[in-house]
Design a protein around this motif. Structure first.
Motif, short mmCIF file in Angstrom:
data_model
loop_
_atom_site.label_atom_id
_atom_site.label_comp_id
_atom_site.label_asym_id
_atom_site.label_seq_id
_atom_site.Cartn_x
_atom_site.Cartn_y
_atom_site.Cartn_z
N GLU A 85 -5.69 -14.75 9.59
CA GLU A 85 -5.73 -13.97 10.82
C GLU A 85 -7.15 -14.01 11.38
OE1 GLU A 85 -3.88 -10.12 10.36
OE2 GLU A 85 -2.49 -10.90 8.87
N ASN A 100 1.63 -1.47 12.36
CA ASN A 100 2.38 -2.37 13.23
C ASN A 100 3.65 -2.88 12.55
OD1 ASN A 100 0.59 -2.15 15.33
ND2 ASN A 100 -0.57 -3.98 14.81
N THR A 101 3.53 -3.17 11.26
CA THR A 101 4.70 -3.63 10.50
C THR A 101 5.76 -2.53 10.46
OG1 THR A 101 3.31 -5.06 9.11
CG2 THR A 101 5.50 -4.51 8.27
N LEU A 160 0.57 -8.14 2.97
CA LEU A 160 -0.52 -9.09 3.23
C LEU A 160 -0.48 -10.31 2.33
CD1 LEU A 160 -3.33 -6.44 3.66
CD2 LEU A 160 -2.65 -8.07 5.41
N THR A 192 0.43 -14.33 3.31
CA THR A 192 0.52 -14.40 4.77
C THR A 192 -0.53 -15.37 5.30
OG1 THR A 192 -0.96 -12.48 4.96
CG2 THR A 192 1.43 -12.07 5.01
N ARG A 223 -2.47 -3.19 10.70
CA ARG A 223 -1.40 -4.14 10.42
C ARG A 223 -0.22 -3.45 9.74
NH1 ARG A 223 0.92 -8.03 7.36
NH2 ARG A 223 0.85 -10.18 8.09
N LYS A 224 -0.53 -2.54 8.83
CA LYS A 224 0.53 -1.81 8.13
C LYS A 224 1.34 -0.96 9.11
CE LYS A 224 1.12 1.51 4.33
NZ LYS A 224 0.39 2.34 3.33
N TYR A 279 1.37 -3.21 2.30
CA TYR A 279 0.64 -3.77 3.44
C TYR A 279 1.21 -5.12 3.89
CZ TYR A 279 -2.90 -0.14 2.93
OH TYR A 279 -3.55 1.07 2.88
#
Length: 408
Positions: free
Chosen positions: A28, A164-165, A22, A25, A161-162, A20
C-alpha cells in the motif's frame, strides 16, 4: 542465536492481528511512503513494516529488500514485541549472543537494528516499524523521535484500514439485506393484488345481487370496503413501482422526442377534467432511458393533477439541453407544498398531510420513487413551492455519455 520468546498473550495478540486483515495483502502506497521516509531520515538502506504471524514475519511494507516474509524464529522483530523499551536497538548484532550466528547477520551482513513495536489501543503488539544497517551505529535523538512518530502514523493507517474493512462488510450486508427486502416486498405485493381484486369484484357482486335485501347502511359498508381495497391496491402498486425503480433505471437508453413521450403520458393519465398541459416549445430528440423518464413524468404530472384545487388545472413543462445533461421543469397552479415539508416529501412514506381532489391522502411513495429514478439516471431533483399557488419541480437527467456536471 537465541530465538525470540513467545508473548504470554500470544493467542489474543494473534486474534487482534487477524482482525486487521493485513496478512498476505498487497503493498500500500501510504505505508511504502513511510518506510521510504524512515530509511531516509535514519540514513539506513533497509526499512520495514512487519507483522508477527504465528511462525513468520510478514513484511507489509519493505524498503531496500525484496522479501515479503521471513521465519519468525530468526526475526529481530520477534524480540522487539516482547521488549519493554520504546525502541529496541541492537548496535552491533555480531557482538550480541542473541544474534551473532543469526542467518540475517551471517548471510545478509545485517549489523544494526532499531525497531518500534506497533502496539494497538488494546495493548497488543501487532508488529514493528524497524530499520537495518550493514554497519555498527546508533540513532540520534531526532531520528529516534521520527521513528516513534512515524510508528504512530503506521498504527493510525492500520486502524483506518480496519474501520474501512468493517464498513465494507456492513455495506455488503446491508446491500444483501436490501435485496432480500425488495424480493420480499415484491412477492408479498404481487400476492396481495389478487385478493384485493377479488374483494373489489365481490363488493360489486353483493351490491348487484342482494341490493333488495341490503339496507343503505350495508351498502355504505360495501362502498367503504371497495374504496379501502382500491386505496390499498394503489399503495401496493406504488410499492412495486418503488422497488422496481432500480431495475427500470438500469435499462438501455434509446432515442425519442420529447413531445411523443409527453403525449403518451397524457394518454396514460386519461384526464377527464379541465386541464391544460403545455409542452416545451421545441420538440427535441433526446437519448436516455425512456422507461425511467416516463415513470418520472407519470408521477409528477399525475401529482400536479391530483393535488390541485383550481377549477382549471394548468401545467407547464419546459426542457433545456445542456452539454452533459437534460433539464426538465414541471410547474403547476396546485395546492403547493409547505416550505418545511419540501425536503421531506422525497423520503419514502413521507406525506404532507394534504388530501387530493378526490379527498384521498397520499401514501408517500411516488416522489420517493421519482427521486430514486432521477438519482439512478445521474441527475438531481429540487422543489420550489408556494402554498395555495404553485409548485415547480426541476430535475436533471444525465446524457448517455455520463453524469451531469451541473444540477438544478
Amino acid at each position: 542465536m537465541i530465538a525470540p520468546a513467545i508473548p504470554e498473550n500470544e493467542k489474543k495478540r494473534l486474534k487482534a492481528l487477524k482482525e486487521y486483515n493485513l496478512l498476505d495483502t498487497l503493498p500500500e502506497s501510504d505505508l511504502d511512503g513511510i518506510t521510504k521516509l524512515v530509511a531516509s531520515i535514519c540514513e539506513v538502506p533497509i526499512s520495514l513494516v512487519s507483522l508477527l504471524d504465528t511462525d513468520r514475519n510478514f513484511l507489509k511494507s519493505h524498503y531496500g529488500v525484496e522479501d515479503t516474509e521471513s521465519p519468525r524464529d530468526i526475526s529481530f522483530c520477534g524480540h522487539t514485541i516482547i521488549d519493554e523499551s520504546p525502541i529496541f536497538t541492537i548496535k552491533d548484532a555480531r557482538k550480541d549472543i542473541r544474534f551473532e550466528d543469526n542467518p540475517i547477520v551471517t548471510e545478509r551482513n545485517v549489523v544494526f537494528y532499531a525497531g518500534v513495536p506497533l502496539i494497538n489501543k488494546a495493548g497488543y503488539a501487532l508488529g514493528t516499524l524497524c530499520v537495518f544497517d550493514t554497519k555498527p551505529r546508533e540513532l540520534n535523538k531526532k531520528q529516534e523521535e521520527a521513528l516513534l512518530a512515524l510508528s504512530e502514523q503506521v498504527l493510525n493507517l492500520f486502524e483506518v484500514r480496519k474501520q474501512n474493512t468493517k464498513l465494507k462488510r456492513l455495506q455488503k450486508k446491508l446491500k444483501n439485506k436490501n435485496v432480500e427486502l425488495k424480493k420480499f416486498a415484491g412477492v408479498v405485493s404481487h400476492d396481495m393484488k389478487m385478493p384485493l381484486a377479488n374483494m373489489i369484484v365481490t363488493s360489486d357482486i353483493l351490491k348487484a345481487k342482494y341490493s333488495n335485501v341490503i339496507d343503505d347502511k350495508g351498502k355504505e359498508y360495501l362502498n367503504y370496503l371497495k374504496h379501502s381495497s382500491f386505496t390499498l391496491s394503489d399503495y401496493i402498486t406504488g410499492l412495486l413501482a418503488h422497488y422496481e425503480s432500480d431495475n427500470v433505471a438500469s435499462r438501455n437508453s434509446e432515442k425519442f422526442d420529447i413531445h411523443d413521450l409527453l403525449e403518451d403520458i397524457v394518454d396514460l393519465l386519461k384526464i377527464n377534467i379541465d386541464c391544460e398541459i403545455n409542452f416545451p416549445e421545441e420538440n427535441i430528440e433526446i437519448q436516455c432511458n425512456r422507461a425511467a423518464l416516463e415513470q418520472i413524468f407519470l408521477n409528477l404530472v399525475g401529482n400536479s393533477i391530483k393535488y390541485n384545487d383550481k377549477e382549471k388545472i394548468v401545467i407547464n413543462i419546459t426542457f433545456k439541453e445542456k452539454e452533459d445533461f437534460y433539464r426538465f421543469k414541471i410547474s403547476d397552479n396546485g395546492i403547493g407544498i409547505p416550505e418545511d415539508k419540501q425536503k421531506e416529501v422525497f423520503k419514502l412514506f413521507s406525506t404532507i398531510g394534504s388530501v387530493d381532489r378526490n379527498g384521498n391522502k397520499g401514501n408517500g411513495i411516488g416522489l420517493s420513487t421519482v427521486k430514486n429514478l432521477v438519482n439512478n439516471l445521474g441527475g438531481k431533483i429540487s422543489i420550489k413551492s408556494k402554498v395555495g399557488e404553485s409548485t415547480v419541480i426541476s430535475f436533471t437527467v444525465a446524457k448517455n455519455n455520463g453524469k451531469p456536471k451541473a444540477s438544478v
